[in-house]
Write a protein that holds these residues in place. Structure first.
Motif, PDB file in Angstrom:
ATOM      1  N   VAL A 183       0.847  -1.281   0.116  1.00 47.15           N
ATOM      2  CA  VAL A 183       0.060   0.034   0.059  1.00 47.15           C
ATOM      3  C   VAL A 183       0.952   1.401  -0.014  1.00 47.15           C
ATOM      4  N   PHE A 184       1.849   1.508   0.744  1.00 49.58           N
ATOM      5  CA  PHE A 184       2.710   2.386   0.720  1.00 49.58           C
ATOM      6  C   PHE A 184       3.586   2.525  -0.371  1.00 49.58           C
ATOM      7  N   GLN A 185       4.012   1.553  -0.923  1.00 49.42           N
ATOM      8  CA  GLN A 185       4.706   1.563  -2.124  1.00 49.42           C
ATOM      9  C   GLN A 185       3.742   2.362  -3.265  1.00 49.42           C
ATOM     10  N   THR A 216     -12.118  13.606   3.591  1.00 51.41           N
ATOM     11  CA  THR A 216     -12.445  13.989   5.186  1.00 51.41           C
ATOM     12  C   THR A 216     -13.539  15.254   5.259  1.00 51.41           C
ATOM     13  N   LEU A 217     -13.396  16.246   4.250  1.00 53.88           N
ATOM     14  CA  LEU A 217     -14.342  17.173   4.590  1.00 53.88           C
ATOM     15  C   LEU A 217     -15.628  16.866   4.425  1.00 53.88           C
ATOM     16  N   LEU A 268     -16.729   7.329  12.544  1.00 54.31           N
ATOM     17  CA  LEU A 268     -16.707   7.007  11.000  1.00 54.31           C
ATOM     18  C   LEU A 268     -15.492   7.945  10.714  1.00 54.31           C
ATOM     19  N   LEU A 269     -15.427   9.322  11.052  1.00 54.41           N
ATOM     20  CA  LEU A 269     -14.319  10.026  10.514  1.00 54.41           C
ATOM     21  C   LEU A 269     -13.019   9.636  10.971  1.00 54.41           C
ATOM     22  N   PRO A 270     -12.810   9.449  12.112  1.00 57.03           N
ATOM     23  CA  PRO A 270     -11.312   8.898  12.535  1.00 57.03           C
ATOM     24  C   PRO A 270     -11.000   7.581  11.878  1.00 57.03           C
ATOM     25  N   LEU A 271     -11.890   6.863  11.552  1.00 54.75           N
ATOM     26  CA  LEU A 271     -11.614   5.615  10.681  1.00 54.75           C
ATOM     27  C   LEU A 271     -11.241   5.755   9.489  1.00 54.75           C
ATOM     28  N   VAL A 272     -11.424   7.133   8.600  1.00 60.90           N
ATOM     29  CA  VAL A 272     -11.007   7.346   7.475  1.00 60.90           C
ATOM     30  C   VAL A 272      -9.956   8.295   7.545  1.00 60.90           C
ATOM     31  N   GLN A 273      -9.864   9.234   8.573  1.00 67.44           N
ATOM     32  CA  GLN A 273      -8.767  10.124   8.517  1.00 67.44           C
ATOM     33  C   GLN A 273      -7.502   9.489   8.901  1.00 67.44           C
ATOM     34  N   ILE A 274      -7.274   8.822   9.914  1.00 64.06           N
ATOM     35  CA  ILE A 274      -6.310   8.138  10.427  1.00 64.06           C
ATOM     36  C   ILE A 274      -5.573   7.414   9.401  1.00 64.06           C
ATOM     37  N   PRO A 275      -6.204   6.452   9.004  1.00 66.20           N
ATOM     38  CA  PRO A 275      -5.464   5.557   7.801  1.00 66.20           C
ATOM     39  C   PRO A 275      -5.161   6.451   6.645  1.00 66.20           C
ATOM     40  N   SER A 293      -1.160   6.431   5.795  1.00 64.18           N
ATOM     41  CA  SER A 293      -0.736   6.250   4.349  1.00 64.18           C
ATOM     42  C   SER A 293      -0.056   6.999   3.786  1.00 64.18           C
ATOM     43  N   VAL A 294      -0.222   8.548   3.700  1.00 71.03           N
ATOM     44  CA  VAL A 294       0.528   9.255   2.887  1.00 71.03           C
ATOM     45  C   VAL A 294       1.847   9.678   3.715  1.00 71.03           C
TER      46      VAL A 294
END
Length: 322
Positions: free
Chosen positions: A35-37, A70-71, A165-172, A176-177
């Motif tokens: 994923v990071f690659q 995230t917005l 739901l927001l932390p479950l999307v924002q943290i990964p 990842s970035v």
């Protein structure tokens, strides 16, 4: 002699062979997540296609990802939290009523029990209901309030589990970035989309663009080592203080009525503990950014800047009040 040479060839041709219980791994064999690659490859492709320098591309990517992912979730969550707070005010008003009803019921039962004992000549009865203590009345009132709150939240479709739901999307997304940029800066990284100056030219005679083009983005900023940590810590601390002020603002304060806070309450102590931990994390973040690559620090700074602007915009459109 030939046997020794053949044995050495066999060992060198199979680097993963076990030798006397040990596992031999090649020097260049490094485990990395795919994923990071993929994130790193996508960043390199965007850099080549857009022709933008890294220090401009990374903030634009940050703003684009935050706006796309995230917005919308942040707007949805702010609307949901405001609705939850409105319903919570209605539910909390029923707690004293429930307490009064339970107390009145307990008092009526005790009076009827006394009257029955006087009529029967102080004969004990097994049909008498035990009276409720004040602690039991408070506990039953809280249970009733919570059940009504859960029911009202469900009817309005603003359940509490949706706040995760927001932390479950924002943290990964953030991880990842960050890891993708970390993979990108494992080797020396000089921006190829900028015009490079003559390496024999004196650095004091270079202009601003030429100095940026000669920077190694895989290393911290040597010329101003405190710049990136200072910007990151300031923005992170502004976010923490702003969120803390918003979470502690009451309706009476917005109307100009100042109430004396109760520092000994559990809510106040919990809020202060959360704010103190957040402030300490900002200091820790500053220390990490002082040793992080410049490109990674640029991503963290742009992410904190976007969060600050987003919070100000959400507070202006959908203000939160306790």
């Amino acid at each position: 002699m030939y046997a020794l040479q053949a044995g050495s060839r066999c060992v060198s041709s199979r680097p993963h062979q076990r030798l006397r219980g040990a596992f031999v791994r090649p020097v260049n064999a490094v485990r990395t997540l795919s994923v990071f690659q993929e994130v790193t490859s996508s960043l390199v492709s965007l850099h080549e296609i857009s022709g933008l320098p890294w220090l401009a591309l990374v903030p634009l990517i940050t703003f684009g990802l935050r706006t796309a992912f995230t917005l919308p979730l942040s707007v949805w969550q702010r609307k949901r939290i405001v609705k939850q707070q409105e319903l919570r005010k209605v539910v909390q008003a029923t707690t004293p009523v429930v307490k009064l009803r339970l107390a009145a019921s307990t008092q009526a039962n005790s009076k009827s029990a006394k009257a029955f004992e006087e009529e029967e000549g102080n004969v004990a009865t097994t049909l008498q209901k035990p009276s409720l203590s004040p602690d039991q009345i408070t506990l039953l009132a809280l249970k009733e309030t919570r059940s009504r709150q859960k029911k009202m939240f469900g009817e309005s479709k603003v359940q509490l589990w949706k706040n995760a739901l927001l932390p479950l999307v924002q943290i990964p997304l953030w991880v990842s970035v960050s890891m993708g940029l970390r993979e990108l800066t494992k080797q020396r990284l000089v921006d190829s989309n900028l015009t490079h100056a003559n390496p024999l030219q004196n650095i004091d005679s270079l202009d601003y663009v030429s100095r940026i083009s000669s920077l190694d983005l895989s290393l911290p900023l040597d010329g101003l080592p405190i710049l990136a940590p200072l910007l990151l810590g300031t923005l992170a601390l502004l976010n923490v203080e702003h969120n803390g002020r918003v979470m502690t603002t009451t309706t009476s304060e917005t109307m100009g009525i100042k109430l004396a806070p109760n520092p000994s309450s559990k809510v106040s102590q919990s809020m202060q503990s959360i704010l103190n931990v957040s402030r300490l994390s900002c200091i820790f973040f500053m220390g990490v950014s002082s040793q992080a690559p410049l490109l990674l620090s640029a991503y963290w700074i742009s992410s904190q800047l976007y969060s600050l602007v987003q919070n100000l915009l959400l507070d202006w459109l959908w203000p939160y009040q306790r």
